[in-house]
Design a protein around this motif. Structure first.
Motif, short mmCIF file in Angstrom:
data_model
loop_
_atom_site.label_atom_id
_atom_site.label_comp_id
_atom_site.label_asym_id
_atom_site.label_seq_id
_atom_site.Cartn_x
_atom_site.Cartn_y
_atom_site.Cartn_z
N SER A 56 0.84 -1.19 0.00
CA SER A 56 0.00 0.00 0.00
C SER A 56 0.88 1.25 0.00
O SER A 56 2.06 1.20 0.32
N ASN A 57 0.25 2.37 -0.36
CA ASN A 57 0.97 3.64 -0.39
C ASN A 57 1.49 4.01 0.99
O ASN A 57 2.60 4.51 1.15
N SER A 58 0.68 3.74 2.03
CA SER A 58 1.09 4.08 3.40
C SER A 58 2.27 3.23 3.84
O SER A 58 3.19 3.72 4.50
N ASN A 59 2.23 1.93 3.51
CA ASN A 59 3.36 1.07 3.87
C ASN A 59 4.64 1.49 3.17
O ASN A 59 5.72 1.45 3.74
N SER A 60 4.52 1.90 1.90
CA SER A 60 5.70 2.37 1.16
C SER A 60 6.30 3.59 1.85
O SER A 60 7.52 3.71 1.98
N LYS A 61 5.44 4.50 2.28
CA LYS A 61 5.94 5.71 2.96
C LYS A 61 6.65 5.34 4.25
O LYS A 61 7.71 5.89 4.56
N ILE A 62 6.09 4.40 5.01
CA ILE A 62 6.71 4.00 6.28
C ILE A 62 8.08 3.39 6.02
O ILE A 62 9.05 3.69 6.72
N LEU A 124 26.06 3.57 3.81
CA LEU A 124 24.62 3.30 3.72
C LEU A 124 23.94 4.13 2.64
O LEU A 124 22.77 4.50 2.76
N LEU A 125 24.66 4.45 1.57
CA LEU A 125 24.09 5.30 0.54
C LEU A 125 22.89 4.64 -0.14
O LEU A 125 21.97 5.33 -0.58
N GLU A 126 22.88 3.30 -0.17
CA GLU A 126 21.75 2.63 -0.79
C GLU A 126 20.46 2.87 -0.01
O GLU A 126 19.36 2.88 -0.57
N LEU A 127 20.57 3.10 1.31
CA LEU A 127 19.38 3.42 2.10
C LEU A 127 18.81 4.78 1.70
O LEU A 127 17.60 4.95 1.62
N PHE A 128 19.71 5.74 1.47
CA PHE A 128 19.22 7.05 1.02
C PHE A 128 18.62 6.95 -0.38
O PHE A 128 17.60 7.59 -0.67
N GLY A 129 19.26 6.15 -1.24
CA GLY A 129 18.70 5.96 -2.57
C GLY A 129 17.30 5.38 -2.52
O GLY A 129 16.40 5.82 -3.25
N LEU A 130 17.10 4.40 -1.65
CA LEU A 130 15.77 3.79 -1.49
C LEU A 130 14.78 4.82 -0.96
O LEU A 130 13.66 4.93 -1.48
N ALA A 131 15.18 5.55 0.07
CA ALA A 131 14.29 6.56 0.66
C ALA A 131 13.90 7.61 -0.38
O ALA A 131 12.74 8.03 -0.47
N ARG A 132 14.87 8.04 -1.15
CA ARG A 132 14.61 9.06 -2.17
C ARG A 132 13.66 8.52 -3.24
O ARG A 132 12.74 9.22 -3.68
N TRP A 133 13.90 7.29 -3.66
CA TRP A 133 13.06 6.67 -4.69
C TRP A 133 11.62 6.55 -4.21
O TRP A 133 10.67 6.82 -4.95
N VAL A 134 11.44 6.18 -2.94
CA VAL A 134 10.09 5.99 -2.40
C VAL A 134 9.41 7.32 -2.13
O VAL A 134 8.29 7.57 -2.59
N ASP A 141 3.39 14.12 -0.27
CA ASP A 141 3.94 14.60 0.99
C ASP A 141 5.06 15.58 0.69
O ASP A 141 6.22 15.19 0.56
N GLU A 142 4.71 16.85 0.59
CA GLU A 142 5.70 17.86 0.23
C GLU A 142 6.78 18.01 1.30
O GLU A 142 7.93 18.31 0.99
N LYS A 143 6.41 17.78 2.57
CA LYS A 143 7.40 17.93 3.64
C LYS A 143 8.52 16.92 3.50
O LYS A 143 9.71 17.28 3.58
N GLU A 144 8.17 15.65 3.25
CA GLU A 144 9.20 14.63 3.12
C GLU A 144 9.99 14.80 1.83
O GLU A 144 11.19 14.54 1.79
N ARG A 145 9.33 15.27 0.77
CA ARG A 145 10.04 15.52 -0.48
C ARG A 145 11.09 16.61 -0.27
O ARG A 145 12.22 16.51 -0.76
N LEU A 146 10.70 17.67 0.46
CA LEU A 146 11.64 18.75 0.75
C LEU A 146 12.82 18.23 1.56
O LEU A 146 13.99 18.55 1.27
N ARG A 147 12.56 17.41 2.57
CA ARG A 147 13.64 16.91 3.41
C ARG A 147 14.61 16.03 2.61
O ARG A 147 15.83 16.13 2.80
N VAL A 148 14.08 15.21 1.74
CA VAL A 148 14.95 14.36 0.92
C VAL A 148 15.82 15.23 0.01
O VAL A 148 17.03 14.99 -0.12
N ASN A 149 15.23 16.24 -0.61
CA ASN A 149 16.00 17.10 -1.50
C ASN A 149 17.05 17.91 -0.72
O ASN A 149 18.15 18.15 -1.23
#
Length: 970
Positions: A56-62, A124-134, A141-149
């Protein structure tokens, strides 16, 4: 709780995130599924497998948030991630070491922006890559998009050579304009107005170097939270031997509502000052006591009412977000103010207020406060030692808390090592076989017990609001602090450990520049070139296809690397951040092709390459090529005020004034700083507009000569469209002159002590018709204030000001000295002449002549006669020291003032004599002290001149004029 078999219930995932168990979330079925999908996406551009639809979308975000937080825990805050769980997560990304390395290389390539690569050794760069991709893929969620950027931006940001951190000081120009533009759009379009979101946005604006926007958002956050604070003074003692109290700066602050102040949450340990003179903390006065300044009833008038009952050393506990607001205020002052003692005194109390809170303080907030205090203390001699050591302690804590211990070899790795013929070394202790080796880095303080440290969810609670730097930036900042206190070796060792090879090369090159005077600098420059070539080229004689990097980069002996050994083919693929390395090598070898190579491999996105090319062409005096290079640079980076500035300079030198005005205007719009650099930009913009004004005046004169009236050329007609009208108005000489004056005024207001800019303000204001009296007067006041010399004032401008603002004004009839009305222009000019010009004038008689006219206008006849006499004496003073003490024998133009030798000086003496006689004749009777004696005084002056000048000037026209004056006085 999650099981070791990855059967964590989906419903418990949010709870695991709240508890800081991020790796367990990644090992759940939704986590593993997303990891598989991400790895597939990295390996193939085709759509991910269909078996991921159950997520689900919520699980992906978590899962994305868990990956993001695990990445931050492992690189910013600590504590160390669970090694067993982390090993399982890594295997989910790739079952073999080669697969994981291949994924890491793909992540590095994917995160490259505008030719700038991320720090190549990020754990752990692959973790950031995964987080950014998701998180970027969710889109809701503009807040999380801003934080990733924002974190993507931090990974791309290079360490700064400034005294503060690379984020707090800002970059000279942004090297990733496309990502920065995306962040700015998110900040300006943010809809959240709660205090935490506002403080976070303010911190990001600081990171981007936008002071005004950061300050505005921070003030909005303060109002929204009802937080009250002020920087004020309080009587106290700073040193152990101070007998009398003096005013000490202190921050008084109170949060809205009450907060727990007892107990004390675990937090990092702060170093004691241990100074033989300074007290550990300021000791503020209680009631009464002997002081240097008396108590005043109004001493708290500037303090908000809510804070007047607070004692400086007994302040209430602050809310965590309010503590961050104080640290943000300190960061603003530190980042955008001059690095001087006054700034340090104003910044330090904000950090001290947070550190001195006796109640519960979040681990990461307290760490950040120690860091802010260290940045200030390293610039003060008495606190330098504590500042550097405290920063060392903070960095050690972060490094220890974020460094994973090296794992024991698996059976597969052991077998692989034997196959490769690599012997295995085992260390045994007390007979134990293969006892583990403690390979963890050591901290300044003893390692904290689990009960003495904060869990990950507590450390990460305010990580985005604080905008904490990653550990390699902290270590870089520590390196520059060591370099600042003279320990270049310690700085270089840190850079070597971080494998920041560009910084290592810069250290060698800087050391070479320092030692160049002693003849030892060439060795450092050669080492810098060797390191850069080692990163960019294969060894001499190596085949082009053999482009693997040296295997053991961490333990490489840089002393054994020689420049001559690395002239082989270029490495393919190029190393991370290769464009920057190519530019540095081009700087050292002054080689154009290296800049072109940097531009090529960046996909024509690395603005610094074109900037370096532009500077190279300027050295060759090829202005046309330099301009073209800078045009390409600003095409890919329109946010860099430095690039626009340089383009404007080149256009100005080439006579392309319209292009120069456009470039300087863009530089101003892209800069938020109010420093001297902006003053220079405004001044150059004024020069561009003035040059356009001169061109337009010449053009109109030419049209007049050809029979075209200036009015028809400048005034728009009724049938012209709006665009044509705007173009004509923009080319109007008066408009251009007004724009030039405005630019110079803005530059002068920023750089108050630059008299040359004020002089330009005076020149332009005096050319307007009617003249801009206020601007002329303001410019003259500042020139006199700065230069404190009568030679600094243009007498023609002063005469114009007097004529336009005073002598042309009708004054009421009457007797006695006339006092112009308050607030009037004539009063301001009169006061300037009397309070600034009169005390300054010693030898320039023309100033006294203007003072005479001004005093006659206001019916101060005694003063007019005194001024006329001083003017006469000043003119006479050029003859061998003459009558005026301190008089010079040369004028401001360098010509001789000796009127017995110089004809112009002789004519001036006669002119001043005539003026003195006229003033005595017209107003002598009005002055009781002179009355009928005026003729005697006049005759004495004329005879004095004729007696001294008879031999030199008896047969001249001026001599006849003196004879006529004497005849009229009989």
């Amino acid at each position: 709780m999650g099981s070791q078999n990855g059967d964590t219930p989906v419903s418990s995932l949010p709870e695991l995130v709240e508890q800081g168990k991020y790796l367990e979330v990644l090992l759940s079925e939704p986590g593993k599924a997303l990891i598989r999908s991400y790895v597939h996406q990295q390996q193939s551009p085709s759509p991910p497998p269909q078996d991921q639809n159950h997520n689900s979308n919520s699980n992906s975000k978590i899962v994305g948030l868990a990956a993001f937080n695990a990445f931050l825990q492992g690189n910013v805050t600590g504590p160390v991630l669970d090694d067993t769980l982390l090993s399982r997560v890594e295997k989910a990304f790739g079952t073999t070491e080669n697969e994981r390395k291949d994924l890491a290389r793909r992540c590095l390539a994917e995160l490259q922006v505008d030719g700038v690569g991320v720090y190549a050794y990020v754990p752990l760069l692959e973790l950031f890559g995964l987080a950014r991709w998701v998180l970027l893929g969710l889109g809701d969620d503009e807040k999380e998009r801003l934080r990733v950027n924002v974190w993507h931006y931090k990974l791309l940001t290079e360490p700064s050579l400034g005294s503060g951190s690379s984020f707090n000081k800002g970059l000279q120009w942004c090297e990733v304009p496309s990502l920065r533009a995306e962040i700015e759009r998110a900040l300006e379009g943010g809809q959240e107005k709660d205090g935490e979101a506002l403080v976070e946005r303010a911190m990001v604006w600081i990171m981007l170097g936008q002071e005004k926007k950061a300050r505005g958002v921070l003030e909005e956050a303060r109002r929204e939270r009802g937080f009250v604070y002020t920087l004020t003074g309080a009587l106290g003692r700073r040193t152990k031997f101070q007998e009398r109290s003096t005013s000490q700066l202190v921050v008084l602050a109170r949060s809205k509502g009450a907060f727990e102040s007892g107990g004390g949450e675990v937090r990092p340990e702060g170093l004691k000052l241990n100074d033989d003179t300074l007290l550990e903390e300021l000791k503020f006065d209680k009631e009464g006591g002997e002081t240097d300044i008396g108590e005043r009833d109004d001493e708290k008038e500037d303090v908000p009412v809510e804070l007047r009952d607070i004692k400086p050393d007994e302040q209430p506990q602050l809310a965590p977000l309010d503590q961050i607001i104080l640290l943000a205020e300190a960061t603003l002052k530190d980042a955008f103010s001059p690095a001087d003692t006054l700034t340090s005194e104003e910044v330090l109390p904000f950090a001290v207020r947070v550190i001195s809170d006796q109640g519960k303080t979040n681990w990461q907030i307290y760490t950040h406060a120690l860091l802010v205090r260290s940045r200030i203390e390293v610039h003060r001699s008495r606190t330098m030692e504590r500042g550097v050591l405290q920063m060392q302690a903070v960095v050690d804590q972060v490094v220890v808390d974020t460094t994973q211990p090296e794992r024991a070899q698996t059976q597969e790795e052991k077998e692989g090592g034997e196959e490769n013929g690599v012997p295995e070394i085992k260390v045994s202790v007390h007979g134990d076989e293969a006892a583990p080796v403690d390979n963890k880095p050591k901290s300044f303080f003893p390692t904290a017990k689990p009960s003495e440290t904060a869990p990950p969810e507590v450390r990460l609670q305010y990580i985005h609001t604080l905008s904490s730097p990653p550990r390699w930036h902290l270590e870089s900042e520590l390196a520059y602090s060591w370099a600042g206190v003279g320990s270049l070796v310690s700085a270089m060792e840190i850079f070597k450990r971080l494998r920041l090879w560009a910084e290592v090369a810069l250290c060698y090159a800087s050391n070479a520049a320092r030692e160049d005077e002693g003849g030892r600098g060439k060795d450092g420059e050669a080492r810098a070139k060797a390191i850069l070539r080692w990163r960019l080229f294969n060894k001499t004689g190596t085949a082009p296809e053999n482009s693997e990097q040296d295997a053991d980069e961490e333990d490489v002996d840089l002393d054994k690397i020689r420049e001559a050994d690395y002239h082989g083919p270029q490495r393919t693929p190029p190393p991370s951040n290769a464009p920057r390395l190519w530019c540095l090598l081009g700087d050292l070898e002054n080689e154009k092709k290296y800049y072109e190579r940097a531009w090529e491999i960046s996909g024509q996105r690395y603005a610094r390459a074109q900037k370096s090319l532009g500077e190279y062409y300027l050295q060759q005096k090829d202005l046309l090529s330099a301009r073209d290079a800078y045009k390409q640079a600003v095409h890919v980076n329109r946010l860099s005020n430095e690039l626009w500035n340089r383009l404007g300079d080149i256009s100005l030198r080439m006579g392309e004034f319209a292009d120069a005005a456009e470039a300087f205007s863009r530089a101003i719009s892209s800069s938020d700083s109010n420093g001297g650099e902006d003053a220079r930009t405004w001044s150059n913009l004024g020069s561009a507009f003035y040059s356009l004004y001169v061109e337009r005046v010449k053009e109109l004169r030419q049209q007049n000569e050809n029979g075209v009236s200036a009015e028809s050329a400048a005034v728009p007609g009724d049938d012209e469209d709006e665009e044509t009208v705007e173009k004509k108005e923009a080319k109007d000489p008066k408009t251009l002159l007004t724009q030039s004056l405005h630019a110079y005024k803005k530059g002068a207001s920023i750089s108050h002590d630059n008299w040359r800019i004020w002089d330009n303000v005076i020149t332009l204001a005096s050319r307007l018709r009617p003249i801009a009296v206020q601007e002329v007067l303001l410019g003259l006041q500042h020139v006199v204030r700065i230069r404190k010399s009568e030679d600094a004032v243009d007498v023609d401008v002063l005469r114009l000001l007097l004529n336009e603002a005073v002598l042309s004004v009708e004054k009421p009839a009457g007797t006695g000295i006339y006092d112009p009305p308050r607030g009037s222009t004539e009063r301001a000019v009169v006061q300037f002449l009397e309070t600034s010009i009169v005390p300054l004038t010693t030898a320039r008689s023309e100033f006294w002549e203007l003072i005479t006219r001004e005093r006659v206008w206001k019916r101060d006849f005694a003063g007019a006669i005194d001024a006329a006499e001083k003017a006469w004496r000043a003119a006479m003073g050029g003859a061998g020291g003459g009558l005026l003490p301190g008089a010079s024998s040369t004028g401001p133009d360098g010509k001789s003032r000796n009127w017995l030798e110089d004809k112009d000086a002789w004519a001036l003496v006669v002119e001043r004599t005539d003026e003195l006689v006229s003033v005595l004749e017209n107003y002598g009777e009005e002055v009781p002290e002179i009355g009928g004696k005026w003729k005697g005084k006049a005759r004495l002056a004329v005879r004095s001149v004729m007696g001294k000048g008879k031999e030199a000037w008896e047969d001249t026209e001026e001599w006849d004029r003196l004879k006529g004056l004497l005849e009229g006085l009989k």
